[in-house]
Design a protein around this motif. Sequence first.
Motif, short mmCIF file in Angstrom:
data_model
loop_
_atom_site.label_atom_id
_atom_site.label_comp_id
_atom_site.label_asym_id
_atom_site.label_seq_id
_atom_site.Cartn_x
_atom_site.Cartn_y
_atom_site.Cartn_z
N SER A 173 0.82 -1.21 0.00
CA SER A 173 0.00 0.00 0.00
C SER A 173 0.85 1.27 0.00
O SER A 173 1.83 1.37 0.75
CB SER A 173 -0.91 0.02 1.23
N ASN A 174 0.48 2.22 -0.87
CA ASN A 174 1.17 3.51 -1.00
C ASN A 174 2.64 3.36 -1.38
O ASN A 174 3.44 4.27 -1.16
CB ASN A 174 1.07 4.31 0.31
N HIS A 175 2.99 2.23 -1.96
CA HIS A 175 4.40 1.93 -2.18
C HIS A 175 4.67 1.31 -3.55
O HIS A 175 5.49 1.81 -4.30
CB HIS A 175 4.87 0.98 -1.06
N GLY A 176 3.99 0.20 -3.88
CA GLY A 176 4.25 -0.41 -5.17
C GLY A 176 3.84 -1.86 -5.24
O GLY A 176 2.97 -2.31 -4.49
N LEU A 177 4.47 -2.60 -6.15
CA LEU A 177 4.09 -3.98 -6.43
C LEU A 177 5.24 -4.94 -6.15
O LEU A 177 6.41 -4.57 -6.27
CB LEU A 177 3.69 -4.13 -7.90
N LEU A 178 4.89 -6.17 -5.81
CA LEU A 178 5.89 -7.21 -5.59
C LEU A 178 5.34 -8.53 -6.11
O LEU A 178 4.18 -8.86 -5.87
CB LEU A 178 6.24 -7.32 -4.10
N THR A 179 6.18 -9.25 -6.84
CA THR A 179 5.78 -10.58 -7.31
C THR A 179 6.88 -11.59 -7.01
O THR A 179 8.05 -11.24 -6.86
CB THR A 179 5.50 -10.59 -8.83
N CYS A 180 6.47 -12.84 -6.91
CA CYS A 180 7.38 -13.94 -6.64
C CYS A 180 7.29 -14.96 -7.77
O CYS A 180 6.33 -14.96 -8.54
CB CYS A 180 7.02 -14.65 -5.33
N GLY A 181 8.28 -15.84 -7.84
CA GLY A 181 8.23 -16.90 -8.82
C GLY A 181 9.13 -18.05 -8.44
O GLY A 181 10.17 -17.85 -7.80
N SER A 182 8.71 -19.23 -8.83
CA SER A 182 9.59 -20.39 -8.63
C SER A 182 10.75 -20.33 -9.61
O SER A 182 11.76 -21.02 -9.45
CB SER A 182 8.80 -21.69 -8.84
N THR A 183 10.61 -19.49 -10.63
CA THR A 183 11.68 -19.19 -11.58
C THR A 183 11.68 -17.68 -11.82
O THR A 183 10.71 -16.98 -11.49
CB THR A 183 11.46 -19.90 -12.93
N ILE A 184 12.75 -17.19 -12.42
CA ILE A 184 12.81 -15.77 -12.77
C ILE A 184 11.74 -15.45 -13.80
O ILE A 184 11.07 -14.41 -13.74
CB ILE A 184 14.22 -15.42 -13.28
N ARG A 185 11.56 -16.35 -14.74
CA ARG A 185 10.53 -16.16 -15.77
C ARG A 185 9.16 -16.00 -15.14
O ARG A 185 8.38 -15.13 -15.55
CB ARG A 185 10.51 -17.36 -16.73
N GLU A 186 8.84 -16.82 -14.15
CA GLU A 186 7.52 -16.75 -13.54
C GLU A 186 7.31 -15.45 -12.78
O GLU A 186 6.23 -14.85 -12.85
CB GLU A 186 7.33 -17.94 -12.60
N ALA A 187 8.33 -14.99 -12.06
CA ALA A 187 8.21 -13.73 -11.33
C ALA A 187 7.97 -12.57 -12.29
O ALA A 187 7.15 -11.68 -12.02
CB ALA A 187 9.46 -13.48 -10.49
N PHE A 188 8.68 -12.58 -13.43
CA PHE A 188 8.48 -11.52 -14.42
C PHE A 188 7.08 -11.62 -15.03
O PHE A 188 6.42 -10.59 -15.26
CB PHE A 188 9.53 -11.60 -15.53
N ASP A 189 6.64 -12.83 -15.29
CA ASP A 189 5.31 -13.04 -15.86
C ASP A 189 4.23 -12.45 -14.96
O ASP A 189 3.36 -11.70 -15.41
CB ASP A 189 5.07 -14.55 -16.05
N TYR A 190 4.33 -12.75 -13.67
CA TYR A 190 3.36 -12.17 -12.72
C TYR A 190 3.44 -10.65 -12.71
O TYR A 190 2.41 -9.96 -12.70
CB TYR A 190 3.62 -12.70 -11.31
N MET A 191 4.66 -10.11 -12.72
CA MET A 191 4.80 -8.65 -12.65
C MET A 191 4.28 -7.98 -13.92
O MET A 191 3.62 -6.94 -13.85
CB MET A 191 6.26 -8.26 -12.42
N TYR A 192 4.57 -8.56 -15.06
CA TYR A 192 4.11 -7.95 -16.31
C TYR A 192 2.59 -7.82 -16.32
O TYR A 192 2.06 -6.74 -16.64
CB TYR A 192 4.57 -8.78 -17.52
N TYR A 193 1.91 -8.90 -15.95
CA TYR A 193 0.44 -8.85 -16.01
C TYR A 193 -0.17 -8.07 -14.85
O TYR A 193 -1.21 -7.42 -15.02
CB TYR A 193 -0.12 -10.27 -16.11
#
Length: 254
Positions: A173-193
């Motif tokens: 809140s009031n800060h930004g977004l964070l995503t996780c992934g079992s792989t780097i690809r997955e973390a980026f995938d979550y963040m992109y969408y």
Amino acid sequence: MDFSNKDVRSKVSEAEWETRVNLAACYRFAAHFKMTDLIYTHISAKVPGSDNHFLLNAFGLMWDEVQASNLVKITLDGEIVDDPTGLGFNQAGFVIHSAIHEARTDVHCVMHTHTAAGVGVSAQEHGLLPISQHAMRLTNNVAYHAYEGVALNLEERQRLVADIGDKMTLILSNHGLLTCGSTIREAFDYMYYLERACQIQIAALSGGAKLIIPSQEVAEGVAKSFARPGYQERKGEWKALLRMLDKMDPSYKT
């Protein structure tokens, strides 16, 4: 300017080097899609074969300057193992990323951004709305963490971990977004969408018209469609992105 260090590759395992290359690529993708905030925010990845070491960007480099060999290797306690540039790391980034890496054995990569759309949605009391397919693919997979100021307090880590639970995306809140992934690809995938969902939400709300909000049943159905067995493994975006990056600037691999 080239910030690479040719000695690094000879000192690390092939598995670690591959992780470094993919993490550097992830930084370049984030820069390409305008997810940066100058030298701030971070993407981290666990070092293969170690439960205590992870890689983070050197504090002072722009994301399009990150290379496989200039990443900083640190411990979960904040001790520097290897810092090729001598620039060190950002303390707030360490607090956030070390918390997730220590608590979540299923997470290999953590990505955190301060984009205008992400921070904008994080400041909205209702949070992420299921008004787009991009948002609905994340149904029941988004957690929230209240703002406590700049993340310099190590005690905040336990609250952050409690809030994210077993989910893969977190809105700070009031800060930004964070995503996780079992792989780097997955973390980026979550963040992109997640980022695209936030952009869409800001755009939709700015018009002032009444929103169409699909039912929870429909939203959950969308999420299940994207989680169907084998779908993630068949996706080709990461390879396509790497081809794009190789044509633009292959220095991330050095």
